[in-house]
Design a protein around this motif. Structure first.
Motif, PDB file in Angstrom:
ATOM      1  N   SER A   1      39.171  42.122  47.171  1.00  0.00           N
ATOM      2  CA  SER A   1      40.154  42.985  46.535  1.00  0.00           C
ATOM      3  C   SER A   1      41.528  42.806  47.167  1.00  0.00           C
ATOM      4  N   VAL A   2      41.553  42.641  48.480  1.00  0.00           N
ATOM      5  CA  VAL A   2      42.825  42.421  49.179  1.00  0.00           C
ATOM      6  C   VAL A   2      43.453  41.100  48.749  1.00  0.00           C
ATOM      7  N   TYR A   3      42.678  40.006  48.798  1.00  0.00           N
ATOM      8  CA  TYR A   3      43.223  38.686  48.467  1.00  0.00           C
ATOM      9  C   TYR A   3      43.752  38.647  47.032  1.00  0.00           C
ATOM     10  N   SER A   4      42.989  39.189  46.111  1.00  0.00           N
ATOM     11  CA  SER A   4      43.386  39.133  44.709  1.00  0.00           C
ATOM     12  C   SER A   4      44.609  39.995  44.431  1.00  0.00           C
ATOM     13  N   ASN A   5      44.580  41.224  44.935  1.00  0.00           N
ATOM     14  CA  ASN A   5      45.681  42.136  44.631  1.00  0.00           C
ATOM     15  C   ASN A   5      46.959  41.789  45.384  1.00  0.00           C
TER      16      ASN A   5
ATOM     17  N   ASN B   1      27.062  37.637  47.494  1.00  0.00           N
ATOM     18  CA  ASN B   1      27.697  38.899  47.140  1.00  0.00           C
ATOM     19  C   ASN B   1      28.094  38.829  45.671  1.00  0.00           C
ATOM     20  N   HIS B   2      27.348  39.507  44.807  1.00  0.00           N
ATOM     21  CA  HIS B   2      27.568  39.378  43.370  1.00  0.00           C
ATOM     22  C   HIS B   2      28.762  40.182  42.888  1.00  0.00           C
ATOM     23  N   ASN B   3      29.203  41.153  43.673  1.00  0.00           N
ATOM     24  CA  ASN B   3      30.464  41.810  43.344  1.00  0.00           C
ATOM     25  C   ASN B   3      31.620  40.824  43.458  1.00  0.00           C
ATOM     26  N   VAL B   4      31.602  40.037  44.522  1.00  0.00           N
ATOM     27  CA  VAL B   4      32.632  39.022  44.703  1.00  0.00           C
ATOM     28  C   VAL B   4      32.554  37.983  43.587  1.00  0.00           C
ATOM     29  N   GLN B   5      31.343  37.532  43.299  1.00  0.00           N
ATOM     30  CA  GLN B   5      31.152  36.531  42.256  1.00  0.00           C
ATOM     31  C   GLN B   5      31.666  37.036  40.913  1.00  0.00           C
ATOM     32  N   PHE B   6      31.353  38.295  40.580  1.00  0.00           N
ATOM     33  CA  PHE B   6      31.788  38.856  39.296  1.00  0.00           C
ATOM     34  C   PHE B   6      33.312  38.890  39.230  1.00  0.00           C
ATOM     35  N   TYR B   7      33.930  39.359  40.284  1.00  0.00           N
ATOM     36  CA  TYR B   7      35.383  39.503  40.287  1.00  0.00           C
ATOM     37  C   TYR B   7      36.074  38.141  40.176  1.00  0.00           C
ATOM     38  N   VAL B   8      35.620  37.178  40.972  1.00  0.00           N
ATOM     39  CA  VAL B   8      36.232  35.851  40.964  1.00  0.00           C
ATOM     40  C   VAL B   8      36.065  35.188  39.598  1.00  0.00           C
TER      41      VAL B   8
ATOM     42  N   ASP C   1      34.764  33.332  55.990  1.00  0.00           N
ATOM     43  CA  ASP C   1      33.476  32.632  55.967  1.00  0.00           C
ATOM     44  C   ASP C   1      32.724  32.766  54.647  1.00  0.00           C
ATOM     45  N   ASN C   2      33.255  33.541  53.706  1.00  0.00           N
ATOM     46  CA  ASN C   2      32.627  33.620  52.383  1.00  0.00           C
ATOM     47  C   ASN C   2      33.160  32.473  51.530  1.00  0.00           C
ATOM     48  N   SER C   3      32.257  31.625  51.035  1.00  0.00           N
ATOM     49  CA  SER C   3      32.683  30.408  50.333  1.00  0.00           C
ATOM     50  C   SER C   3      33.486  30.706  49.072  1.00  0.00           C
ATOM     51  N   LEU C   4      33.117  31.760  48.343  1.00  0.00           N
ATOM     52  CA  LEU C   4      33.873  32.123  47.140  1.00  0.00           C
ATOM     53  C   LEU C   4      35.293  32.538  47.500  1.00  0.00           C
ATOM     54  N   LEU C   5      35.425  33.301  48.567  1.00  0.00           N
ATOM     55  CA  LEU C   5      36.740  33.763  48.975  1.00  0.00           C
ATOM     56  C   LEU C   5      37.572  32.632  49.561  1.00  0.00           C
ATOM     57  N   LYS C   6      36.913  31.692  50.242  1.00  0.00           N
ATOM     58  CA  LYS C   6      37.643  30.523  50.751  1.00  0.00           C
ATOM     59  C   LYS C   6      38.250  29.741  49.584  1.00  0.00           C
ATOM     60  N   LYS C   7      37.489  29.601  48.490  1.00  0.00           N
ATOM     61  CA  LYS C   7      38.004  28.877  47.328  1.00  0.00           C
ATOM     62  C   LYS C   7      39.144  29.645  46.663  1.00  0.00           C
TER      63      LYS C   7
END
Length: 828
Positions: free
Chosen positions: A549-553, A356-363, A580-586
């Motif tokens: 967006s939820v986790y970050s905000n 998910n490149h939206n997630v990658q960009f945001y992180v 289960d998304n590895s970027l979000l887990k980190k």
């Protein structure tokens, strides 16, 4: 006005003084000097020859021929050389022996030896050592932002581009790469001479060479041809080299297609360096990478592979954005970095459809920019710079992470096709030259006929970020703000919303996801209690982008003390287990570690460990992938341990083969943690860990880092004293890690005494270290503290020391987490 004789003499002296030196001679390269030379000097060529000894401590002798065309020869010529005037011998100017003055890091050649038109200046010199990174078996130059002048005399400013011819006389068994292809001229008495072809016009900070006892890998598919130098063992290089070469091919092909400009330079070689200050550096024809960034182990997951691809694409993108077109002055250094990051994110996307490149960009961007932008040390993307000797202080999360978000917003405003066409026009107009931010905006305006200058000035030339208050009312999302100048486009419930007024209303169909879904919003979005509850209760049903967006905000709301710890910590722990998304887990793991170590007492940590350790052990055991097993092992390592947990952890430091396989870096991290907890302090244990490491690099790192966690405070004191010696700061990431351990909460009570000395050393750290070191130095010292007294002492230091505002900002950026920790609780 009538002049008496004395007044006339003073005026006459002032006149001749001005004729002698056209600008004030100061340390570094002042903007005034740079502007004068740009208006007067042109068509510059360097021919440089270095004699590289096999022994690390021997001096490097060199010769130089500089050709420069002068518009005006009535004033002295000013070269930059931050070494010593005794390093220069046999100065010949236009075939005549010349005198010179050495003033404030500058070689000044009298005008009587100069002519209008082309001038030839030749001399012998001893190379400066500051930026010639020398190890036992190899060396490499790293000259960004103003370090070329520490190596050889030059005009060290980005807008005086020059062509280079380099030759290296070096040991016969050494390999080398530089900006062009080399011809081997001769081999005599165990030595060889490599002569590299003339480069295209480049800025001084992009000149480079790498030489030493490297292994060499080559790639040639008929279109792309690469040489890679490395010091990696055969098994690891064989597992990685095909991917590394392919990633370079993919990056070049994608960027050539996007820009419609072929690779601007004749070749693209690269070297993998074990200790390297950055992830990579975009030298013409000789990119340098940190070896560990490209050589991945068998447990590397998709996120690690994507990060490697992004790094490679970032450095390759610089061949166009930064190397072909370069900022005119380092106040626009962000310009090359924003495009490298922005283009890299686009370039890797086709190769990783599963991510998910939206997630990658945001992180990679908002999430990294917010900690700086929320602090009192924030600054505009474009910063004022009077002298290049402070250019290193410009670097940081604002230019690397915030700026790409602004570029993404610009793409939303004018359209992707219009931005691509504008960038193509920009590159063609300023090829092999220099451009400013305003030049870029003018090209975009000319291309699109849209007046974006006011919007661009707001986001680029002003500090801080917008703040919004969000609530749900009768099926609508209400967005209120006082920061109406920060116009931006977001997506709410799949509808485009432009936040450009004090009050914005976004309809929500069936009460669906009420936050931005584009991953391109930027700012602090404050949630009322009802919205907080709504988001926490429904997170499990959200898409990856929405969950991000939820986790970050929510984290920003926690950091701003708008959510209490009793609500947020259980939420983070639960999502850490089920996400289960590895970027979000980190992302969640990072939040958990911050709360666990800096917002909780020791007893609270122990209680969490007692409750959670067995749960994460079970998750590790039940996970099917090694990547996920490794992740849960890192979680287990991060907790506070007692003798009860030690039997499970001990095999990961005492046994060579483990499940999951533990990397050298993680093995050492675990060992350091157990030492701080007084669970693994014996010399026998240290020897066992060393024996189980797979590389000499990590064995050396272990030897260096171990005293920082010694159970003997005298040994820790000696370790800190050693850091004060610049010779012991050669490997800056190691120094940062050592400071992190010294200042870890587990050792906080015995390391608070280092605070004053840490602050007093900072100006020297800025002067002698590379561009990212001052921030990393502060992050791992001040930034690791929790004591309220630290806030007072830091402010006293700032009050009584007249620091440059950019260096002061670095301090305030790293003091911010200490302040916020104390807003929740006072840990004395």
């Amino acid at each position: 006005m009538r002049f008496n004789q004395f007044t006339y003499l003073i005026v006459l002296l002032m006149f001749f003084s001005c004729k002698s030196n056209p600008v004030e001679i100061t340390l570094g390269v002042s903007k005034e000097l740079a502007e004068y030379r740009f208006s007067t000097y042109s068509d510059i060529h360097y021919e440089l020859h270095f004699e590289l000894p096999e022994e690390k401590e021997e001096d490097i002798f060199a010769t130089s021929l500089i050709k420069v065309t002068l518009k005006d020869s009535s004033t002295p010529l000013i070269l930059d050389f931050k070494a010593n005037d005794t390093h220069i011998e046999n100065l010949i100017v236009n075939n005549e022996a010349s005198t010179y003055d050495y003033i404030q890091e500058h070689i000044i050649i009298p005008s009587e030896f100069l002519i209008e038109g082309e001038n030839k200046i030749s001399f012998q010199f001893k190379a400066g050592k500051q930026s010639l990174n020398r190890n036992k078996d190899y060396m490499y130059t790293l000259l960004v932002p103003d370090r070329a002048r520490t190596l050889f005399p030059c005009f060290d400013q980005p807008d005086l581009k020059a062509k280079y011819i380099l030759s290296l006389d070096m040991p016969e068994k050494w390999e080398a790469i530089a900006g062009e292809y080399a011809t081997q001229k001769e081999t005599t008495e165990g030595r060889k001479l490599l002569v590299f072809g003339e480069t295209a016009p480049i800025s001084t900070y992009l000149f480079s060479f790498v030489a030493g006892k490297f292994k060499k890998e080559e790639y040639d598919d008929g279109k792309h041809k690469f040489t890679m130098l490395h010091l990696v063992d055969k098994e690891k290089i064989d597992k990685n080299k095909d991917d590394i070469f392919k990633l370079h091919v993919n990056a070049i092909d994608w960027i050539e297609n996007y820009t419609t400009i072929p690779l601007p330079f004749h070749k693209l070689d690269f070297a993998l360096l074990p200790p390297f200050q950055y992830g990579g550096m975009e030298h013409i024809g000789a990119i340098q990478y940190r070896s560990s960034s490209l050589i991945l182990d068998e447990n590397a997951g998709d996120t690690e592979k994507l990060r490697r691809a992004q790094l490679i694409s970032h450095e390759v993108a610089h061949m166009w954005f930064g190397d072909l077109v370069t900022m005119k002055w380092f106040d626009d250094v962000w310009l090359k970095e924003v495009f490298a990051n922005f283009i890299a994110a686009k370039a890797v996307e086709p190769s990783y459809p599963e991510i998910n490149h939206n997630v990658q960009f945001y992180v990679s961007h908002q999430y990294r920019a917010y900690p700086v932008d929320r602090s009192a040390g924030t600054h505009p993307i474009q910063q004022k710079l009077d002298n290049l000797n402070l250019a290193g202080t410009l670097y940081g999360a604002i230019i690397y992470s915030k700026a790409p978000v602004v570029m993404a917003q610009l793409e939303e405003i004018i359209g992707a096709d219009a931005l691509q066409t504008s960038l193509q026009n920009y590159l063609k107009k300023y090829a092999f030259s220099n451009a400013t931010f305003d030049d870029l905006i003018n090209v975009i305006v000319e291309t699109t006929d849209k007046d974006i200058k006011p919007w661009a000035d707001q986001w680029v030339k002003k500090a801080g970020m917008p703040k919004y208050k969000l609530s749900i009312d009768e099926g609508n999302l209400l967005i209120k703000t006082e920061d109406v100048g920060w116009s931006q486009i977001i997506t709410i419930d799949n509808n485009t919303v432009n936040i450009n007024s004090a009050n914005t209303v976004a309809p929500l169909n069936n009460n669906k996801f009420p936050l931005d879904q584009s991953a391109k919003s930027y700012g602090y979005f404050e949630f009322d209690a009802g919205l907080q509850k709504h988001l926490i209760e429904n997170t499990a049903s959200y898409s990856d982008t929405e969950a991000m967006s939820v986790y970050s905000n929510l984290w920003e709301n926690f950091i701003h003390k708008n959510i209490d710890i009793e609500t947020y910590l259980p939420f983070v722990l639960e999502r850490l287990k089920v996400e289960d998304n590895s970027l979000l887990k980190k992302m969640l793991f990072g939040q958990f570690k911050e709360i666990y170590w800096y917002y909780l007492s020791k007893s609270e940590r122990i209680n969490i460990t007692k409750k959670e350790f067995s749960i994460f052990k079970r998750l590790l055991k039940e996970s099917e992938s090694n990547t996920l097993k490794t992740f849960y092992l890192k979680v287990l390592i991060s907790l506070y341990h007692t003798k009860e947990e030690f039997p499970f952890l001990e095999p990961y430091i005492t046994q060579k083969k483990t499940t999951p396989t533990i990397s050298d870096a993680n093995r050492i991290a675990l060992f350091m943690k157990l030492r701080m907890e007084k669970l693994a302090t014996s010399r026998d244990m240290e020897r066992t860990v060393a024996e189980n490491l797979s590389s000499d690099y990590y064995r050396s790192y272990l030897t260096y880092i171990t005293p920082s966690t010694s159970p003997d405070y005298i040994e820790r004191d000696a370790y800190f004293e050693d850091i004060k010696n610049v010779k012991n700061r050669g490997n800056e990431p190691w120094v940062e890690n050592g400071l992190g351990y010294l200042n870890h909460p587990l050792q906080a009570s015995t390391s608070i005494k280092y605070l004053e000395a840490t602050l007093n050393l900072l100006p020297e750290i800025q002067k002698t270290g590379d561009i990212f070191f001052p921030f990393g130095y502060l992050k791992n010292s001040i930034g690791k503290r929790t004591e309220k007294s630290v806030i007072k002492k830091v402010h006293q230091y700032l009050k009584h020391n007249n620091l440059d505002d950019k260096l002061e900002a670095k301090i305030l950026q790293n003091l911010d987490p200490v302040i916020r920790r104390n807003q929740f609780t006072e840990i004395l």
